[in-house]
Design an enzyme around this catalytic site. Structure first.
Site, PDB file in Angstrom:
ATOM      1  CB  THR A 175      -9.190 -20.142 -13.813  1.00 38.12           C
ATOM      2  OG1 THR A 175      -9.394 -21.638 -13.509  1.00 38.12           O
ATOM      3  CG2 THR A 175      -9.342 -19.251 -13.210  1.00 38.12           C
ATOM      4  CG  HIS A 182      -8.479  -4.358  -1.601  1.00 39.64           C
ATOM      5  ND1 HIS A 182      -7.570  -3.098  -2.054  1.00 39.64           N
ATOM      6  CD2 HIS A 182      -9.661  -4.193  -0.629  1.00 39.64           C
ATOM      7  CE1 HIS A 182      -8.816  -1.706  -1.734  1.00 39.64           C
ATOM      8  NE2 HIS A 182      -9.322  -3.178  -0.915  1.00 39.64           N
TER       9      HIS A 182
END
Length: 419
Positions: free
Chosen positions: A337, A390
């Protein structure tokens, strides 16, 4: 008589909102003709007629929510064009004057002809026009709270139920009434319904925040080499390929190279398993009037710079024209993006689930940089950000991925040699 129904659209789409009727009551349509545009969570879809005939009734107006299998209109296979809504509507129109004989007068008889003359210049749904005809109401006098000024059936009903004033001067005052509301502190506000797509975007972003362990790591890239290379090659590139050489193809190539070295960023979680993808379909975020969409550049590892740039141009145009298909949006493995196009210096991009990585680009700013020989040079610098899940990706891998991306962008000649 055949029913016009919402067909099965795709496995992931079960409902939508009627964005626009492409036909009106009385129109002749052929089998396969597009008759209504449906706004879904992801794309706008044209619904085609399953029969040849004349549209006799439009049941669901523009702006109404509908589900797969719902009947939204009726079609007569033996009808003739111009028969707007069949015998039932004709009877209603004939009976309408008889219902209120006391109100008939020479002045009001003239006014009854006005709606048909003035209504053509008013933006209104078919259901609203039908309701106005039944009640003998001039649509140009109806107030609407729709932000686009479109008159809906409920606006016509509200207008009909509103107290009528005898004096003519009250009409202009009614038109000048504000469409906004007031808060408890007497402050003006405007209430606008969220589009289905914006509701879906909001829902998905909240789900990502709740269902992932998202972290972001940052780095900066010296864009000197990329900018010099573009300057040297842009004219020949455009002449040869018919498309401009932009920054996004460099980033797409660098990301693919880094993903090959750190494959967990090209994966997703399914249940208690990791699905590590062996393909590189890169989503490129595109801003539209209805919100951010992420069309996918397929097999970016197999495409050269020109192929990537052409795909980006084509997908961007389709996005802005509301012509993206479900296939254009599904199946991406990683997303890029570019907030820099709007002047963003630094941001935290949000994951595009179920992907576990997204790279954020930002604007290029000239800053004084300490060089290896301790001299100071003004260089075009860009901050880049990697958001990652994560649960799959450890901080070490995320940082190394971003560093590898930085290295390839600062030495982009190898990227050109690869493709």
């Amino acid at each position: 008589m055949q029913e016009i129904k919402i067909p099965e659209l795709a496995e992931s789409i079960t409902e939508g909102t009627i964005a626009e009727w492409l036909v009106k009551e009385g129109d002749k349509v052929e089998k396969g003709d597009a008759i209504v545009e449906l706004e879904t969570d992801k794309v706008n879809v044209e619904v085609n007629s399953e029969f040849t005939g004349v549209v006799t009734e439009i049941i669901s107006a523009e702006g109404e929510d509908v589900s797969v299998g719902d009947t939204i209109g009726k079609l007569d296979e033996n009808g003739e064009a111009g028969a707007s809504s069949g015998n039932e509507e004709s009877k209603k129109e004939e009976e309408a004057p008889k219902e209120e004989p006391k109100k008939e007068s020479a002045g009001e008889s003239k006014q009854e002809a006005a709606p048909e003359q003035n209504n053509g210049n008013v933006i209104a749904s078919p259901a609203a026009r039908k309701r106005a005809r039944e009640l003998g109401i001039d649509l140009s006098e109806v107030q609407t709270r729709d932000p686009l000024g479109r008159v809906r059936p409920e606006d016509v009903t509200a207008h009909n139920n509103a107290p009528k004033n005898e004096s003519a001067p009250s009409k202009p005052a009614k038109k000048e009434e504000p469409k906004s509301e007031k808060t408890e502190f007497d402050k003006p506000v405007e209430r606008v319904k969220m589009t289905r797509r914006r509701q879906t975007i909001a829902k998905n972003l909240v789900e990502v925040q709740h269902n992932t362990a998202m972290l972001t790591t940052f780095n900066e890239v010296d864009m000197t080499s990329v900018m010099e290379l573009r300057k040297q090659r842009k004219d020949k590139f455009l002449e040869k390929n018919g498309v401009k050489l932009g920054f996004m193809s460099f980033f797409a190539k660098a990301v693919v190279g880094a993903l090959k070295e750190f494959p967990l960023l090209n994966a997703e979680i399914q249940g208690n398993e990791l699905v590590i993808k062996k393909f590189y379909d890169i989503g490129i975020a595109v801003s539209t009037d209805d919100g951010l969409v992420v069309p996918v550049v397929r097999d970016a590892d197999r495409k050269d710079f020109a192929g990537i740039e052409q795909d980006i141009v084509d997908l961007g145009k389709k996005a802005r024209d509301n012509k993206l298909s479900l296939n254009d949006l599904q199946g991406g493995s990683f997303t890029i993006t570019n907030g820099g196009t709007f002047g963003s210096m630094m941001s935290t991009p949000i994951l595009n689930a179920p992907q576990v990585g997204i790279l954020g680009m930002h604007n290029i700013i000239k800053r004084p940089i300490a060089m290896p020989d301790d001299s100071i040079e003004v260089r075009p610098m860009m901050y880049i950000a990697l958001s990652y899940d994560h649960r799959i990706v450890d901080g070490k891998e995320a940082v190394q991925f971003l560093v590898r991306t930085k290295q390839m962008l600062e030495d982009p000649y190898d990227l050109l040699l690869e493709g």
